[in-house]
Design an enzyme around this catalytic site. Structure first.
Site, PDB file in Angstrom:
ATOM      1  N   HIS A 161       5.148   5.466  11.786  1.00 50.94           N
ATOM      2  CA  HIS A 161       4.564   5.366  10.310  1.00 50.94           C
ATOM      3  C   HIS A 161       3.477   6.537   9.993  1.00 50.94           C
ATOM      4  CE1 HIS A 161       3.132   4.428   6.541  1.00 50.94           C
ATOM      5  NE2 HIS A 161       2.850   2.608   6.894  1.00 50.94           N
TER       6      HIS A 161
ATOM      7  N   LYS B 108      26.362  -4.381  -1.924  1.00 48.09           N
ATOM      8  CA  LYS B 108      27.526  -3.937  -1.853  1.00 48.09           C
ATOM      9  C   LYS B 108      27.932  -3.530  -1.040  1.00 48.09           C
ATOM     10  CE  LYS B 108      26.674  -3.521  -6.466  1.00 48.09           C
ATOM     11  NZ  LYS B 108      27.060  -2.263  -7.981  1.00 48.09           N
TER      12      LYS B 108
ATOM     13  N   ARG C 270      10.928   3.967   3.289  1.00 47.01           N
ATOM     14  CA  ARG C 270      10.654   2.994   4.609  1.00 47.01           C
ATOM     15  C   ARG C 270      12.379   2.240   4.613  1.00 47.01           C
ATOM     16  NH1 ARG C 270       5.461  -1.115   4.623  1.00 47.01           N
ATOM     17  NH2 ARG C 270       4.767   0.625   5.345  1.00 47.01           N
TER      18      ARG C 270
ATOM     19  N   ARG D 228       0.349  -1.021   0.027  1.00 45.12           N
ATOM     20  CA  ARG D 228       0.470   0.175   0.561  1.00 45.12           C
ATOM     21  C   ARG D 228       0.813   1.248   0.175  1.00 45.12           C
ATOM     22  NH1 ARG D 228      -2.952  -4.196   1.755  1.00 45.12           N
ATOM     23  NH2 ARG D 228      -1.058  -4.521   2.340  1.00 45.12           N
ATOM     24  N   THR D 229       2.404   1.247   0.963  1.00 44.90           N
ATOM     25  CA  THR D 229       2.576   2.371   1.095  1.00 44.90           C
ATOM     26  C   THR D 229       3.110   3.183  -0.276  1.00 44.90           C
ATOM     27  OG1 THR D 229       3.067   2.273   3.327  1.00 44.90           O
ATOM     28  CG2 THR D 229       3.777   3.464   2.590  1.00 44.90           C
TER      29      THR D 229
HETATM   30  N1   CP Z   1      -0.569  -0.002   5.467  1.00 42.55           N
HETATM   31  C1   CP Z   1       1.057  -0.401   5.513  1.00 42.55           C
HETATM   32  O1   CP Z   1       2.415   0.035   5.839  1.00 42.55           O
HETATM   33  O2   CP Z   1       1.280  -1.586   4.283  1.00 42.55           O
HETATM   34  P1   CP Z   1       2.854  -1.690   3.410  1.00 42.55           P
HETATM   35  O3   CP Z   1       3.293  -2.742   4.292  1.00 42.55           O
HETATM   36  O4   CP Z   1       1.556  -3.014   2.558  1.00 42.55           O
HETATM   37  O5   CP Z   1       2.439  -0.624   2.817  1.00 42.55           O
END
Ligand code: CP
Length: 307
Positions: free
Chosen positions: A129, A80, A101, A51-52
């Protein structure tokens, strides 16, 4: 640190939060534009995501910008031995904004210290998040008509769940009442309970996901027990299936109740909940595109057209 970055929800004022929510509403009404024409966004995902990453990339594409990046760090020079610092400095030569991320708590904050371009934290370990929180707030606002004075029940992995940590902090402006439902091993960490005490936020802790708790909630925020954060797989096995929301459990719930989940889900929401009008998790994920369009444009200092 550059000021346009979004690292922690704790860094943004109520005014900035409300501005982002107003932007999200604008983008829901006007999803396609060329506000990002000529801009390039790098998405650096050192941890898996559906999603993110895809909603950030959808947001950029719908705004007329372009995307570079990787979804699997093993295909980058990290494999590496290149350091995070060098990776961020290199990508800053190419892009106008970084969405990142990373599995290490504090990685996004560190990135802001080695680059002058804005960095959006798309999740750092069990820490924060914040873009998920903006879409959660937008979802709550859309479904409840307000953010103030709501009873929010958080269920599941409250120890490692970065989405609940960010949401808890964001709600400090809106006088919430929290219920924390978790096994002792996964209870809300002391620093967030202390945060509630300092901010005068009411909360109670429960190990039972009871009828009383369900029937007095405006929002139930289910979370997945995050196997990837456990060092001992036996500990994970012990707690992984403790709480499952089933449709029958919603019989006496408030009419305005909505069920949220950042997704992905495993067993914590039974499939028989999906057709209940109170299930909102798929719409919630859709709201992610609008919230992320809001965050990107704000980070790049791009005004949205006046009505
Ligand atoms: N909600 C969320 O962070 O989903 P993903 O891990 O799929 O990005």
């Amino acid at each position: 640190m550059n000021s346009k970055s979004l690292v922690s929800i704790a860094d943004i004022s109520k005014e900035q939060m409300l501005d982002l929510l107003a932007r999200a509403r604008y983008f829901e009404e006007h999803p396609n534009s060329d506000l990002l024409k000529g801009k390039l966004v790098a998405t650096l995902f050192f941890e898996p995501s559906t999603r993110t990453r895809l909603s950030f990339e959808t947001a950029v594409n719908r705004l007329g910008g372009r995307v570079i990046g990787f979804s699997d760090a093993s295909t980058s020079s990290t494999s590496k031995g290149e350091t995070l610092k060098d990776t961020i400095k290199m990508v800053s030569n190419y892009a106008d904004l970084i969405v990142m991320r990373h599995f290490l708590e504090g990685a996004a904050r560190y990135a802001t210290e080695v680059t002058d371009i804005p960095v959006i934290n798309a999740g750092d370990g069990a820490n924060q998040h914040p873009s998920q929180t903006m879409l959660d707030l937008y979802s709550i606002l859309k479904t409840q008509g307000r953010l103030d004075n709501l009873t929010i029940t958080m269920v599941g992995d409250l120890k490692y769940g970065r989405t609940v940590h960010s949401l808890l902090m964001a709600m400090r402006y809106f006088n919430p009442t929290f219920r924390f439902v978790a096994a002792d091993e996964l209870r809300m960490p002391a620093e967030y309970r202390r945060f509630c005490d300092t901010e005068d936020i009411a909360y109670s802790e429960h190990t039972e996901f009871s009828e009383d708790v369900i029937n007095s909630s405006d929002i139930i925020y289910m979370t997945r027990v995050q196997r990837e954060r456990f060092s001992d797989v036996m500990e994970y096995e012990k707690v992984k299936d403790l709480y499952t929301l089933r449709n029958a459990m919603l019989a006496g719930s408030r009419p305005n109740l909505r069920i949220l989940h950042p997704l992905p889900r495993i067993n914590e929401i039974d499939r028989d909940v999906d057709d209940n009008p109170k299930a909102y998790y798929f719409e919630q994920a859709r709201n992610g595109v609008f919230a992320r369009q809001a965050i990107i444009t704000a980070a790049l200092g791009i005004d949205i057209p006046k009505p």
